[in-house]
Design a protein around this motif. Structure first.
Motif, mmCIF file in Angstrom:
data_model
loop_
_atom_site.group_PDB
_atom_site.id
_atom_site.type_symbol
_atom_site.label_atom_id
_atom_site.label_comp_id
_atom_site.label_asym_id
_atom_site.label_seq_id
_atom_site.Cartn_x
_atom_site.Cartn_y
_atom_site.Cartn_z
ATOM 1 N N SER A 336 46.596 21.367 66.264
ATOM 2 C CA SER A 336 45.708 21.403 65.094
ATOM 3 C C SER A 336 44.746 19.978 65.170
ATOM 4 N N LEU A 337 43.780 20.077 64.520
ATOM 5 C CA LEU A 337 42.935 18.943 64.244
ATOM 6 C C LEU A 337 42.798 18.676 62.625
ATOM 7 N N ARG A 338 42.674 17.319 62.516
ATOM 8 C CA ARG A 338 42.439 16.914 61.075
ATOM 9 C C ARG A 338 41.013 17.041 60.790
ATOM 10 N N VAL A 339 40.637 17.546 59.487
ATOM 11 C CA VAL A 339 39.293 17.751 59.184
ATOM 12 C C VAL A 339 39.189 17.215 57.654
ATOM 13 N N ASP A 340 38.151 16.651 57.122
ATOM 14 C CA ASP A 340 38.127 16.246 55.874
ATOM 15 C C ASP A 340 36.728 17.159 55.258
ATOM 16 N N VAL A 341 37.057 18.235 54.797
ATOM 17 C CA VAL A 341 36.001 18.952 54.238
ATOM 18 C C VAL A 341 36.102 19.194 52.773
ATOM 19 N N ARG A 342 35.084 19.194 52.208
ATOM 20 C CA ARG A 342 35.281 19.787 50.706
ATOM 21 C C ARG A 342 34.524 21.142 50.771
ATOM 22 N N VAL A 343 35.241 21.918 50.112
ATOM 23 C CA VAL A 343 34.977 23.576 50.521
ATOM 24 C C VAL A 343 34.378 23.839 48.900
ATOM 25 N N VAL A 344 33.187 24.604 48.833
ATOM 26 C CA VAL A 344 32.689 25.191 47.696
ATOM 27 C C VAL A 344 32.530 26.842 47.899
ATOM 28 N N ALA A 345 33.224 27.685 47.301
ATOM 29 C CA ALA A 345 33.181 28.902 47.385
ATOM 30 C C ALA A 345 32.187 29.778 46.345
ATOM 31 N N ALA A 346 31.912 30.621 46.714
ATOM 32 C CA ALA A 346 30.737 31.510 45.777
ATOM 33 C C ALA A 346 31.141 33.003 46.035
ATOM 34 N N THR A 347 31.021 33.768 44.957
ATOM 35 C CA THR A 347 31.374 34.997 44.692
ATOM 36 C C THR A 347 30.654 35.832 43.793
ATOM 37 N N ASN A 348 30.115 37.072 44.144
ATOM 38 C CA ASN A 348 29.765 37.916 42.966
ATOM 39 C C ASN A 348 30.626 38.735 42.317
ATOM 40 N N ARG A 349 31.787 39.085 43.068
ATOM 41 C CA ARG A 349 32.813 39.847 42.591
ATOM 42 C C ARG A 349 33.623 39.366 41.458
ATOM 43 N N ASP A 350 34.237 40.211 40.673
ATOM 44 C CA ASP A 350 35.210 40.144 39.633
ATOM 45 C C ASP A 350 36.548 39.777 40.544
ATOM 46 N N ILE A 351 36.572 38.426 40.876
ATOM 47 C CA ILE A 351 37.495 37.801 41.745
ATOM 48 C C ILE A 351 38.952 38.192 41.257
ATOM 49 N N GLU A 352 39.123 37.834 39.861
ATOM 50 C CA GLU A 352 40.625 38.440 39.312
ATOM 51 C C GLU A 352 40.999 39.792 39.489
ATOM 52 N N ARG A 353 40.117 40.513 39.250
ATOM 53 C CA ARG A 353 40.284 42.148 39.760
ATOM 54 C C ARG A 353 40.713 42.305 41.089
ATOM 55 N N GLU A 354 39.887 41.604 42.010
ATOM 56 C CA GLU A 354 40.294 41.734 43.374
ATOM 57 C C GLU A 354 41.749 41.186 43.661
ATOM 58 N N VAL A 355 42.029 40.060 43.179
ATOM 59 C CA VAL A 355 43.581 39.666 43.316
ATOM 60 C C VAL A 355 44.316 40.788 42.933
ATOM 61 N N ALA A 356 44.092 41.272 41.602
ATOM 62 C CA ALA A 356 45.126 42.356 41.068
ATOM 63 C C ALA A 356 45.048 43.476 41.735
ATOM 64 N N GLU A 357 44.151 44.042 42.426
ATOM 65 C CA GLU A 357 44.281 45.250 43.216
ATOM 66 C C GLU A 357 44.549 45.004 44.615
ATOM 67 N N GLY A 358 44.897 43.534 45.087
ATOM 68 C CA GLY A 358 45.175 43.307 46.260
ATOM 69 C C GLY A 358 44.441 43.287 47.662
ATOM 70 N N ARG A 359 43.164 42.822 47.093
ATOM 71 C CA ARG A 359 42.132 42.643 47.935
ATOM 72 C C ARG A 359 41.826 41.467 48.166
ATOM 73 N N PHE A 360 42.577 40.484 47.482
ATOM 74 C CA PHE A 360 42.495 38.997 47.645
ATOM 75 C C PHE A 360 43.561 38.212 47.465
ATOM 76 N N ARG A 361 43.925 37.471 48.312
ATOM 77 C CA ARG A 361 45.480 36.747 48.025
ATOM 78 C C ARG A 361 45.308 35.833 46.905
ATOM 79 N N ALA A 362 46.486 35.968 46.143
ATOM 80 C CA ALA A 362 46.354 35.241 44.685
ATOM 81 C C ALA A 362 46.412 33.713 45.192
ATOM 82 N N ASP A 363 47.344 33.422 46.041
ATOM 83 C CA ASP A 363 47.334 31.967 46.448
ATOM 84 C C ASP A 363 46.123 31.453 47.019
ATOM 85 N N LEU A 364 45.260 31.983 47.674
ATOM 86 C CA LEU A 364 44.122 31.511 48.113
ATOM 87 C C LEU A 364 43.226 31.470 46.878
#
Length: 531
Positions: A336-364
Motif C-alpha cells: 500500500s501507499l500512504r496518501v494525504d487527500v481530502r475527499v469531498v463527495a457530491a450526490t443528487n440522490r437521497d443518500i439515506e434512502r440508498e443506504v436503507a435500500e442496500g444500494r450504498f454502504r452505511a459505513d461509507l
C-alpha cells in the motif's frame, strides 16, 4: 583503499570479472528501464560470482522487497522478507561490507525451497553470501547469492565483492531516482490534464447570488473549508455542487494543491477500481504500464467524488479503507501507499434512502457524511435569477462573439417565473440559447436584445408577435394585475398555438421550431390545456 592497492586489485582481477563490473558501471550512464537495469546487473553478478541463485532486493522500513532474481522460482518475486524473521538478511542489513556465511551455519536460508531448478529445500551445507547496498551511508537494499557447492565462492575476493556491492547500490539508487522522476512527471501530467478539463468545465463560474439561502451556504463553506473535514454535498441536478466543492477547496489549506474530479456515474464497474486506486503493469488484460489512481495523484490536495451515489457497491469497501487508513493499493500491487487527500463527495440522490435500500454502504456513508452542505435549488432563491441571467448573458457574449446583450423586462420576468427543474444549469443553457437566437441577423458588435420570443421560436416566426411583445412590456396596470405565473402560462400558450398553426398542425415541426423535444412540448401543452 589507496591508489596502489586499487591498481593491484585491478591487476589481479580476472578479465571477465573486470568486464562484468565495467558493464554495470556503463549501465549507470545509459537510459534503461528499471527491469532492464536490474536484469543486466544480475547477469554481471553471475559472471563474478558462480552462483545457482541471486537476488536483488530493495530495503524499506525493515522489509526487503525483491526487485529481480536469477535462479529462483517465480513466486519469490511476489514475496516480501521481514528482516526480523530472517537472521541472515538481518545480519546483512547491519553489515558494512560483504558477508560470507559459513557453509554449515545453522541460520535458515530465506530462499530455502525457492530455487527454480529444484523447488525442494537447499542442502544444509551450501555457499551463501550477501552485500549490503549503501548509498551515502544509508541502506537501500541487499544483493544475495547462493550455490549448492559449498566451495563455490572461495575464488571470489573481497575487493571484487565490495566493488560489485558499490556498483549494485548505485544502480538501484539510479533506478529509484529515475522512477521517482517519472512518477512525479506522470503525476504532474495527470494533474495538468485534470486542471485543464476542470477549467473547461468551470469557465470562470463562481457561486453567484445574494439571497439568504446563498449567504447561509457561503457561511457554511467558510466554516468547514479550513477544517480539512470530509464534506458531503447534496442537492438536485444542476444546482452547482461542483462549484461548492471548488469553494470548499479554495477555503482550505490545500488551495495551493490540485483539486481533482472523478465522476463516479461515468465509471464502469470494470474500470472504477483502476481509476480510483491505479494499477500495476500486467494487473489485468490491457494494463501495459503502471498507472496511479486519482487518490494517489491527488496526494496533498482534494479529490471530488461527484455522483458518489453511483459508485459500484463492489468498490465501496476499498474506498472506505482508503478513507479510514489513508492508504491506497494499486490493482495487482503487493503493498500500500500512504496518501494525504481530502475527499469531498457530491450526490443528487437521497443518500439515506440508498443506504436503507442496500444500494450504498452505511459505513461509507457515515465516513463521508462528516459535514454536509445542502445546495438550495433555484426555486428556493428566485431573487438570484436576474443576477445569474445577467452573468450568463455576459458569458454568452464572450463565447459567441456578439455585442452587448440586454434582457427585456418581459424576458427577465419570464426567466424569473420559470420552474427550472434543471436549476442553474438549465437556466444557463436557456440563456445561451436565447442569446444565440436573438443574435441572428444582428450586425457584429451591435447590441443584442433578448426577448421572450427567443425562448425557442425562430426569429422569422417571431417577427409577427414582436409588436405584441413590445405591447406586453407597456401593459396597463389592470392587465399587469394578473398573477405572474398566469401571464407566463398565457404567453407560452400563445407561442405554442402560433407555432402549431404555422406548421399546419405538425407538432413535431412545431417542437423543432420552439427548440424543444417533442415529448416535452406535448407535456407542456397538456399542462396548459392545449391537448
Amino acid at each position: 583503499m589507496s591508489n596502489q592497492q586499487l591498481r593491484c586489485t585491478i591487476d589481479n582481477m580476472a578479465k571477465p570479472n573486470l568486464e562484468a563490473l565495467l558493464s554495470v558501471a556503463l549501465d549507470l550512464t545509459t537510459s534503461l528501464g528499471a527491469e532492464d537495469r536490474y536484469r543486466r546487473l544480475l547477469e554481471a553478478v553471475r559472471h563474478v560470482v558462480p552462483c545457482d541463485a541471486a537476488c536483488l532486493m530493495r530495503y524499506q522500513d525493515g522489509v526487503l522487497v525483491p526487485l529481480a532474481a536469477h535462479g529462483l522460482a517465480p513466486e519469490a518475486l511476489g514475496r516480501t522478507f521481514c528482516t526480523k524473521a530472517h537472521p541472515r538478511l538481518d545480519i546483512l542489513c547491519h553489515a558494512e561490507a560483504p558477508v560470507r556465511f559459513a557453509p554449515d551455519t545453522e541460520l535458515p536460508d530465506p530462499f530455502d525451497g525457492l530455487l527454480a531448478s529444484d523447488a525442494t529445500a537447499l542442502a544444509h551445507v551450501h555457499a551463501c553470501l550477501g552485500c549490503p547496498l549503501r548509498v551515502e551511508g544509508t541502506l537501500i537494499g541487499l544483493l544475495t547469492a547462493d550455490a549448492r557447492d559449498p566451495r563455490a565462492f572461495e575464488g571470489v575476493d573481497a575487493a571484487t565483492l565490495s566493488w560489485l556491492g558499490a556498483l549494485a547500490g548505485a544502480a538501484v539508487r539510479t533506478s529509484q531516482l529515475i522512477d521517482a522522476l517519472e512518477h512525479s512527471a506522470e503525476r504532474l501530467g495527470l494533474v495538468a490534464d485534470d486542471l485543464r478539463r476542470a477549467a473547461e468545465r468551470e469557465r470562470g463560474a463562481s457561486l453567484l447570488g445574494t439571497s439568504p439561502a446563498m449567504q447561509r451556504l457561503r457561511d457554511e463553506i467558510a466554516l468547514v473549508g479550513p477544517s480539512d473535514l470530509t464534506v458531503l454535498i447534496t442537492g438536485e441536478t444542476g444546482v452547482g455542487k461542483e462549484l461548492v466543492a471548488r469553494a470548499v477547496h479554495a477555503a482550505s489549506g490545500r488551495r495551493g494543491e490540485p483539486l481533482l474530479h472523478v465522476n463516479c456515474a461515468a465509471l464502469p464497474e470494470s474500470v472504477a477500481e483502476s481509476e480510483l486506486f491505479g494499477h500495476v503493469r500486467g494487473a489485468f488484460t490491457g494494463a501495459e504500464q503502471s498507472r496511479p489512481g486519482k487518490l494517489e495523484v491527488a496526494d496533498k490536495g482534494t479529490l471530488l467524488l461527484d455522483e458518489i451515489g453511483e459508485l459500484p457497491l463492489s468498490i465501496q469497501p476499498k474506498l472506505l479503507r482508503a478513507l479510514q487508513e489513508g492508504e491506497v493499493q494499486r490493482v495487482g500491487a503487493d503493498r500500500s501507499l500512504r496518501v494525504d487527500v481530502r475527499v469531498v463527495a457530491a450526490t443528487n440522490r437521497d443518500i439515506e434512502r440508498e443506504v436503507a435500500e442496500g444500494r450504498f454502504r452505511a459505513d461509507l456513508f457515515h465516513r463521508l457524511n462528516v459535514y454536509r452542505l445542502a445546495v438550495p435549488p433555484l426555486r428556493e432563491r428566485r431573487s438570484d435569477i436576474p443576477l445569474l441571467a445577467g452573468h450568463f448573458c455576459d458569458e454568452a457574449r464572450a463565447r459567441l462573439g456578439v455585442g452587448p446583450v440586454r434582457l427585456t423586462k418581459a424576458a427577465r420576468e419570464l426567466l424569473a417565473a420559470g420552474a427550472w427543474p434543471g436549476n442553474v444549469r438549465e437556466l444557463e443553457n436557456t440563456v445561451f440559447r436565447m442569446v444565440l437566437q436573438a443574435s441572428r441577423g444582428v450586425p457584429r458588435g451591435a447590441p443584442v436584445v433578448v426577448k421572450p420570443a427567443h425562448l425557442g421560436v425562430d426569429v422569422a416566426a417571431a417577427s409577427e408577435p414582436a409588436a405584441r411583445e413590445d405591447d406586453a412590456e407597456k401593459a396597463t396596470p389592470a392587465a399587469a394585475a394578473a398573477p405572474l405565473n398566469e401571464q407566463v402560462d398565457a404567453f407560452q400558450r400563445g407561442l405554442i398555438e402560433r407555432a402549431v398553426a404555422q406548421h399546419d398542425g405538425n407538432w413535431a415541426a412545431a417542437a423543432r421550431s420552439l427548440g424543444m423535444h417533442r415529448s416535452n412540448l406535448h407535456h407542456l401543452a397538456k399542462r396548459l390545456g392545449l391537448r
